[in-house]
Write a protein that holds these residues in place. Structure first.
Motif, PDB file in Angstrom:
ATOM      1  N   PHE A   7       0.849  -1.193   0.000  1.00 14.06           N
ATOM      2  CA  PHE A   7       0.000   0.000   0.000  1.00 14.06           C
ATOM      3  C   PHE A   7       0.880   1.236   0.000  1.00 14.06           C
ATOM      4  O   PHE A   7       1.749   1.390   0.862  1.00 14.06           O
ATOM      5  CB  PHE A   7      -0.921   0.010   1.220  1.00 14.06           C
ATOM      6  N   PHE A   8       0.658   2.117  -0.976  1.00 13.73           N
ATOM      7  CA  PHE A   8       1.396   3.376  -1.090  1.00 13.73           C
ATOM      8  C   PHE A   8       0.452   4.529  -0.793  1.00 13.73           C
ATOM      9  O   PHE A   8      -0.573   4.678  -1.469  1.00 13.73           O
ATOM     10  CB  PHE A   8       1.936   3.554  -2.513  1.00 13.73           C
ATOM     11  N   GLY A   9       0.789   5.369   0.174  1.00 14.89           N
ATOM     12  CA  GLY A   9      -0.061   6.520   0.460  1.00 14.89           C
ATOM     13  C   GLY A   9       0.505   7.353   1.588  1.00 14.89           C
ATOM     14  O   GLY A   9       1.331   6.871   2.373  1.00 14.89           O
ATOM     15  N   CYS A  80       5.100  -8.983  -2.881  1.00 19.81           N
ATOM     16  CA  CYS A  80       3.703  -8.604  -3.124  1.00 19.81           C
ATOM     17  C   CYS A  80       3.313  -8.855  -4.576  1.00 19.81           C
ATOM     18  O   CYS A  80       4.106  -8.642  -5.489  1.00 19.81           O
ATOM     19  CB  CYS A  80       3.497  -7.137  -2.779  1.00 19.81           C
ATOM     20  N   GLU A  81       2.081  -9.290  -4.780  1.00 15.42           N
ATOM     21  CA  GLU A  81       1.563  -9.534  -6.123  1.00 15.42           C
ATOM     22  C   GLU A  81       1.169  -8.227  -6.811  1.00 15.42           C
ATOM     23  O   GLU A  81       1.258  -8.116  -8.028  1.00 15.42           O
ATOM     24  CB  GLU A  81       0.347 -10.459  -6.049  1.00 15.42           C
ATOM     25  N   TYR A  82       0.706  -7.268  -6.019  1.00 16.63           N
ATOM     26  CA  TYR A  82       0.292  -5.991  -6.594  1.00 16.63           C
ATOM     27  C   TYR A  82       0.405  -4.905  -5.532  1.00 16.63           C
ATOM     28  O   TYR A  82       0.706  -5.167  -4.362  1.00 16.63           O
ATOM     29  CB  TYR A  82      -1.133  -6.055  -7.156  1.00 16.63           C
ATOM     30  N   GLY A  83       0.158  -3.675  -5.953  1.00 17.63           N
ATOM     31  CA  GLY A  83       0.170  -2.558  -5.023  1.00 17.63           C
ATOM     32  C   GLY A  83      -1.038  -1.671  -5.228  1.00 17.63           C
ATOM     33  O   GLY A  83      -1.583  -1.582  -6.336  1.00 17.63           O
ATOM     34  N   ILE A  84      -1.464  -1.019  -4.154  1.00 18.54           N
ATOM     35  CA  ILE A  84      -2.554  -0.036  -4.191  1.00 18.54           C
ATOM     36  C   ILE A  84      -1.949   1.324  -3.875  1.00 18.54           C
ATOM     37  O   ILE A  84      -1.226   1.474  -2.889  1.00 18.54           O
ATOM     38  CB  ILE A  84      -3.655  -0.387  -3.175  1.00 18.54           C
ATOM     39  N   VAL A  85      -2.255   2.311  -4.717  1.00 18.56           N
ATOM     40  CA  VAL A  85      -1.680   3.646  -4.560  1.00 18.56           C
ATOM     41  C   VAL A  85      -2.804   4.652  -4.332  1.00 18.56           C
ATOM     42  O   VAL A  85      -3.728   4.757  -5.142  1.00 18.56           O
ATOM     43  CB  VAL A  85      -0.872   4.052  -5.813  1.00 18.56           C
ATOM     44  N   VAL A  86      -2.718   5.388  -3.210  1.00 19.03           N
ATOM     45  CA  VAL A  86      -3.712   6.413  -2.882  1.00 19.03           C
ATOM     46  C   VAL A  86      -2.974   7.648  -2.360  1.00 19.03           C
ATOM     47  O   VAL A  86      -2.455   7.637  -1.250  1.00 19.03           O
ATOM     48  CB  VAL A  86      -4.710   5.921  -1.808  1.00 19.03           C
ATOM     49  N   GLY A 103       0.882  -5.587 -11.223  1.00 16.19           N
ATOM     50  CA  GLY A 103       1.020  -4.146 -11.380  1.00 16.19           C
ATOM     51  C   GLY A 103       0.519  -3.367 -10.176  1.00 16.19           C
ATOM     52  O   GLY A 103       0.330  -3.909  -9.078  1.00 16.19           O
ATOM     53  N   LEU A 104       0.288  -2.088 -10.399  1.00 15.37           N
ATOM     54  CA  LEU A 104      -0.211  -1.184  -9.362  1.00 15.37           C
ATOM     55  C   LEU A 104      -1.559  -0.626  -9.789  1.00 15.37           C
ATOM     56  O   LEU A 104      -1.780  -0.348 -10.970  1.00 15.37           O
ATOM     57  CB  LEU A 104       0.767  -0.024  -9.144  1.00 15.37           C
ATOM     58  N   ILE A 105      -2.462  -0.471  -8.827  1.00 14.66           N
ATOM     59  CA  ILE A 105      -3.736   0.181  -9.115  1.00 14.66           C
ATOM     60  C   ILE A 105      -3.861   1.416  -8.237  1.00 14.66           C
ATOM     61  O   ILE A 105      -3.306   1.482  -7.141  1.00 14.66           O
ATOM     62  CB  ILE A 105      -4.943  -0.764  -8.931  1.00 14.66           C
ATOM     63  N   ASN A 106      -4.590   2.394  -8.753  1.00 13.31           N
ATOM     64  CA  ASN A 106      -4.649   3.705  -8.129  1.00 13.31           C
ATOM     65  C   ASN A 106      -6.095   4.169  -7.994  1.00 13.31           C
ATOM     66  O   ASN A 106      -6.910   3.975  -8.892  1.00 13.31           O
ATOM     67  CB  ASN A 106      -3.846   4.696  -8.993  1.00 13.31           C
TER      68      ASN A 106
END
Length: 279
Positions: A7-9, A80-86, A103-106
């Motif tokens: 998680f990116f935020g 991690c399989e993916y990342g969430i960006v907020v 990939g990453l989802i936003n």
């Protein structure tokens, strides 16, 4: 069983979303956020809201200054399989995006491709829009240009400012995100390419953009106030007792004809009613 994700935020927009994910069974392996920053009169180093939430839940936190090779290696250790960006606040390099298999989802607070960029909520209000929304997009190198995974339209109330609209969009965005994660993880989610020809952009906002001319267009003043109410705020200059003062606007009204400040903070003084300031 959910797939491992990062998680990116950074600000409350992200921390509120993280709280919602946790409440619905989605716990990141690691949280990547901004380094502690000086705040307050004493300029003490203070963690951002997202770091506080992550640590409270015992989630590992990384706070890289730059997403360089060393930082990417640290993130990769969590598999991690993916990342969430907020609202992370940094441009994510292609090399980082590619190290996540999914990939990453936003979560972006407009109906993409409208208002790509750093200030979509502010842009919608400043332009007098009556409708906005939330988009979940697949992150790509080009800013906010990835495939759309989900959208939800949101009606803007006539009196809403960023103080009210942004938290509402954050809640709607968190709900939308959780609703699509099962299909995203299992690879069945539908992806809709953006129509780039229809894209509009909104950049970072300078404090100077908050200056209002109270003798100017009332509707424009109202929309600027609504868009910048949370940050950086609006202000005007006034002559008082032979001095030119910078006056911050805390609250204001618009009756369809006149824009009127309600509560203000004149330079060097405490908050007061605008009507008292005029006496």
């Amino acid at each position: 069983m959910h797939k491992p994700f990062a998680f990116f935020g950074t600000p409350y927009v992200a921390s509120d979303t993280l709280e919602y994910l946790l409440a619905h069974g989605y716990r990141p392996e690691v949280v990547i956020t901004s380094p502690d920053a000086p705040q307050g009169r004493g300029l003490a180093l203070t963690p951002c809201e997202t770091k506080v939430v992550a640590l409270a839940h015992g989630i590992p936190v990384l706070t890289p200054e730059k997403l360089d090779e060393a930082a990417r290696a640290q993130i990769a250790e969590y598999s991690c399989e993916y990342g969430i960006v907020v609202a992370y606040g940094k441009i994510l390099p292609q090399s980082l995006i590619e190290q996540f298999p999914l990939g990453l989802i936003n979560v972006h607070y407009s109906l993409l491709p409208k208002y790509r960029g750093a200030s979509p909520v502010e842009a919608a209000l400043r332009n007098g829009d009556t409708v906005t929304g939330v988009t979940i997009q697949q992150l790509v190198r080009e800013l906010d240009a990835g495939d759309v995974l989900a959208t939800q339209e949101v009606v803007i109330e006539p009196t809403e400012t960023t103080r009210e609209l942004r938290p509402r969009l954050v809640q709607i965005g968190a709900e939308l995100l959780v609703s699509i994660l099962p299909s995203f993880e299992n690879g069945t989610i539908e992806r809709l390419p953006q129509e780039s020809a229809k894209a509009t952009h909104c950049g970072k906002i300078e404090k100077s953009e908050g200056e209002l001319n109270l003798s100017g267009d009332a509707l424009q003043n109202w929309n600027t106030y609504r868009g910048l109410a949370e940050s950086p705020g609006t202000f005007f200059f006034a002559e008082k007792n032979g001095a030119r003062l910078r006056v911050k606007i805390r609250t204001a009204t618009f009756d369809g004809t006149y824009f009127t400040p309600e509560r203000i903070v004149p330079e060097g003084k405490n908050e007061m009613l605008y009507s008292d300031f005029l006496r």
